[in-house]
Design a protein around this motif. Structure first.
Motif, PDB file in Angstrom:
ATOM      1  N   ALA A  39      44.054  47.398  44.332  1.00 33.56           N
ATOM      2  CA  ALA A  39      45.416  46.884  44.415  1.00 33.56           C
ATOM      3  C   ALA A  39      45.692  46.437  45.844  1.00 33.56           C
ATOM      4  CB  ALA A  39      46.400  47.966  43.994  1.00 33.56           C
ATOM      5  N   PRO A  40      46.662  45.552  46.020  1.00 34.59           N
ATOM      6  CA  PRO A  40      46.976  45.073  47.375  1.00 34.59           C
ATOM      7  C   PRO A  40      47.280  46.223  48.329  1.00 34.59           C
ATOM      8  CG  PRO A  40      48.117  43.760  45.729  1.00 34.59           C
ATOM      9  CD  PRO A  40      47.481  44.894  44.993  1.00 34.59           C
ATOM     10  N   PRO A  87      53.011  47.436  35.578  1.00 39.90           N
ATOM     11  CA  PRO A  87      52.951  46.759  36.888  1.00 39.90           C
ATOM     12  C   PRO A  87      51.964  47.410  37.850  1.00 39.90           C
ATOM     13  CG  PRO A  87      55.215  46.902  36.150  1.00 39.90           C
ATOM     14  CD  PRO A  87      54.408  47.681  35.158  1.00 39.90           C
ATOM     15  N   GLU A  88      51.792  48.725  37.744  1.00 42.93           N
ATOM     16  CA  GLU A  88      50.861  49.414  38.642  1.00 42.93           C
ATOM     17  C   GLU A  88      49.403  49.139  38.311  1.00 42.93           C
ATOM     18  OE1 GLU A  88      53.440  50.754  36.935  1.00 42.93           O
ATOM     19  OE2 GLU A  88      52.930  52.786  36.211  1.00 42.93           O
ATOM     20  N   ASP A  89      49.139  48.428  37.236  1.00 42.98           N
ATOM     21  CA  ASP A  89      47.768  47.999  36.940  1.00 42.98           C
ATOM     22  C   ASP A  89      47.406  46.712  37.676  1.00 42.98           C
ATOM     23  OD1 ASP A  89      48.393  48.963  33.538  1.00 42.98           O
ATOM     24  OD2 ASP A  89      47.225  50.069  35.036  1.00 42.98           O
ATOM     25  N   THR A  90      48.368  46.119  38.367  1.00 41.64           N
ATOM     26  CA  THR A  90      48.100  44.906  39.133  1.00 41.64           C
ATOM     27  C   THR A  90      47.048  45.176  40.197  1.00 41.64           C
ATOM     28  OG1 THR A  90      50.302  43.992  38.751  1.00 41.64           O
ATOM     29  CG2 THR A  90      49.127  43.219  40.721  1.00 41.64           C
ATOM     30  N   ALA A  91      45.973  44.397  40.175  1.00 42.37           N
ATOM     31  CA  ALA A  91      44.848  44.613  41.086  1.00 42.37           C
ATOM     32  C   ALA A  91      43.796  43.532  40.830  1.00 42.37           C
ATOM     33  CB  ALA A  91      44.230  45.990  40.861  1.00 42.37           C
ATOM     34  N   VAL A  92      42.811  43.495  41.696  1.00 42.99           N
ATOM     35  CA  VAL A  92      41.590  42.745  41.424  1.00 42.99           C
ATOM     36  C   VAL A  92      40.589  43.732  40.828  1.00 42.99           C
ATOM     37  CG1 VAL A  92      39.742  41.337  42.376  1.00 42.99           C
ATOM     38  CG2 VAL A  92      42.057  41.154  43.318  1.00 42.99           C
ATOM     39  N   TYR A  93      40.018  43.358  39.707  1.00 39.14           N
ATOM     40  CA  TYR A  93      39.113  44.238  38.973  1.00 39.14           C
ATOM     41  C   TYR A  93      37.664  43.773  39.187  1.00 39.14           C
ATOM     42  CZ  TYR A  93      42.995  46.507  36.625  1.00 39.14           C
ATOM     43  OH  TYR A  93      44.121  47.253  36.358  1.00 39.14           O
ATOM     44  N   TYR A  94      36.797  44.758  39.445  1.00 38.93           N
ATOM     45  CA  TYR A  94      35.384  44.509  39.707  1.00 38.93           C
ATOM     46  C   TYR A  94      34.528  45.392  38.802  1.00 38.93           C
ATOM     47  CZ  TYR A  94      37.221  42.883  44.242  1.00 38.93           C
ATOM     48  OH  TYR A  94      37.923  42.250  45.240  1.00 38.93           O
ATOM     49  N   GLY A 102      24.595  46.697  46.342  1.00 36.39           N
ATOM     50  CA  GLY A 102      25.326  46.245  47.521  1.00 36.39           C
ATOM     51  C   GLY A 102      26.111  44.972  47.288  1.00 36.39           C
ATOM     52  N   SER A 103      25.659  44.172  46.322  1.00 37.01           N
ATOM     53  CA  SER A 103      26.367  42.920  46.068  1.00 37.01           C
ATOM     54  C   SER A 103      27.470  43.146  45.053  1.00 37.01           C
ATOM     55  CB  SER A 103      25.386  41.868  45.545  1.00 37.01           C
ATOM     56  OG  SER A 103      24.757  42.316  44.370  1.00 37.01           O
ATOM     57  N   TRP A 104      28.622  42.545  45.297  1.00 37.95           N
ATOM     58  CA  TRP A 104      29.769  42.634  44.401  1.00 37.95           C
ATOM     59  C   TRP A 104      30.154  41.228  43.950  1.00 37.95           C
ATOM     60  CZ3 TRP A 104      32.484  47.179  43.077  1.00 37.95           C
ATOM     61  CH2 TRP A 104      32.032  48.348  43.716  1.00 37.95           C
ATOM     62  N   GLY A 105      30.760  41.144  42.793  1.00 37.38           N
ATOM     63  CA  GLY A 105      31.277  39.873  42.335  1.00 37.38           C
ATOM     64  C   GLY A 105      32.577  39.531  43.033  1.00 37.38           C
ATOM     65  N   GLN A 106      33.153  38.419  42.626  1.00 38.93           N
ATOM     66  CA  GLN A 106      34.412  37.978  43.238  1.00 38.93           C
ATOM     67  C   GLN A 106      35.611  38.710  42.648  1.00 38.93           C
ATOM     68  OE1 GLN A 106      32.927  36.439  40.765  1.00 38.93           O
ATOM     69  NE2 GLN A 106      34.588  36.012  39.329  1.00 38.93           N
ATOM     70  N   GLY A 107      35.369  39.409  41.556  1.00 40.02           N
ATOM     71  CA  GLY A 107      36.459  40.118  40.898  1.00 40.02           C
ATOM     72  C   GLY A 107      37.309  39.174  40.066  1.00 40.02           C
ATOM     73  N   THR A 108      38.175  39.760  39.261  1.00 41.84           N
ATOM     74  CA  THR A 108      39.128  38.973  38.478  1.00 41.84           C
ATOM     75  C   THR A 108      40.516  39.589  38.679  1.00 41.84           C
ATOM     76  OG1 THR A 108      39.595  38.017  36.289  1.00 41.84           O
ATOM     77  CG2 THR A 108      38.717  40.268  36.313  1.00 41.84           C
ATOM     78  N   ARG A 109      41.481  38.754  38.987  1.00 39.66           N
ATOM     79  CA  ARG A 109      42.817  39.239  39.366  1.00 39.66           C
ATOM     80  C   ARG A 109      43.684  39.443  38.140  1.00 39.66           C
ATOM     81  NH1 ARG A 109      45.221  39.419  44.131  1.00 39.66           N
ATOM     82  NH2 ARG A 109      43.531  38.182  45.039  1.00 39.66           N
ATOM     83  N   VAL A 110      44.281  40.621  38.079  1.00 38.41           N
ATOM     84  CA  VAL A 110      45.226  40.960  37.017  1.00 38.41           C
ATOM     85  C   VAL A 110      46.593  41.191  37.656  1.00 38.41           C
ATOM     86  CG1 VAL A 110      45.850  42.685  35.284  1.00 38.41           C
ATOM     87  CG2 VAL A 110      43.461  41.967  35.542  1.00 38.41           C
ATOM     88  N   THR A 111      47.573  40.462  37.173  1.00 38.58           N
ATOM     89  CA  THR A 111      48.936  40.626  37.657  1.00 38.58           C
ATOM     90  C   THR A 111      49.833  40.962  36.476  1.00 38.58           C
ATOM     91  OG1 THR A 111      48.558  39.009  39.417  1.00 38.58           O
ATOM     92  CG2 THR A 111      50.850  39.562  38.901  1.00 38.58           C
ATOM     93  N   VAL A 112      50.489  42.103  36.558  1.00 32.31           N
ATOM     94  CA  VAL A 112      51.391  42.546  35.497  1.00 32.31           C
ATOM     95  C   VAL A 112      52.810  42.474  36.051  1.00 32.31           C
ATOM     96  CG1 VAL A 112      51.946  44.335  33.826  1.00 32.31           C
ATOM     97  CG2 VAL A 112      49.587  44.078  34.658  1.00 32.31           C
ATOM     98  N   SER A 113      53.557  41.531  35.535  1.00 27.42           N
ATOM     99  CA  SER A 113      54.897  41.298  36.067  1.00 27.42           C
ATOM    100  C   SER A 113      55.742  40.567  35.038  1.00 27.42           C
ATOM    101  CB  SER A 113      54.810  40.457  37.348  1.00 27.42           C
ATOM    102  OG  SER A 113      56.096  40.112  37.817  1.00 27.42           O
ATOM    103  N   SER A 114      57.027  40.863  35.053  1.00 28.57           N
ATOM    104  CA  SER A 114      57.946  40.159  34.174  1.00 28.57           C
ATOM    105  C   SER A 114      58.561  38.957  34.894  1.00 28.57           C
ATOM    106  CB  SER A 114      59.044  41.109  33.691  1.00 28.57           C
ATOM    107  OG  SER A 114      59.689  41.723  34.793  1.00 28.57           O
TER     108      SER A 114
END
Length: 114
Positions: A39-40, A87-94, A102-114
């Motif tokens: 999360a941010p 809303p607290e699930d808002t984050a980038v998921y990896y 050691g290598s990570w992907g770019q992730g996928t962004r999840v935004t939960v908001s009304s």
């Protein structure tokens, strides 16, 4: 080793999303697979993992009963079904394996908001 996460987006509270992680470069079926999120302004945290052959899942208390992790060893993919999003699930998921590469992907962004 590569991880390519997809399926994120903007969703209203109570909604659902299905995240996917395509992997390559290692013997997928031999590894526990893990979903993390960041999360941010916060540290990356473990969300769920699934064992390699039996496919037994384990979840963080914060997502238990709402999220479901699964894997397809033939397709080298791991999926996270997310329901009743908050809303607290808002984050980038990896995703990554355990032990983590050691290598990570770019992730996928999840935004939960009304």
């Amino acid at each position: 080793v590569q991880f390519v996460e997809s399926g994120g987006g903007l969703v209203q509270p109570g909604g659902s999303l299905r995240l996917s992680c395509a992997t390559s470069g290692f013997t997928f079926s031999s590894y526990v697979m893990i979903w993390y999120r960041q999360a941010p302004g916060k540290e990356r945290e473990w969300v769920a993992h699934i064992t390699s052959t039996s496919g037994r899942p384990t979840y963080a208390d914060s997502v238990k009963g709402r999220f479901s992790i699964s894997r397809d060893n033939a397709a080298n993919t791991v999926t996270l079904q997310m329901n009743s999003l908050k809303p607290e699930d808002t984050a980038v998921y990896y995703c990554n394996a355990f032990p983590p590469f050691g290598s990570w992907g770019q992730g996928t962004r999840v935004t939960v908001s009304s």
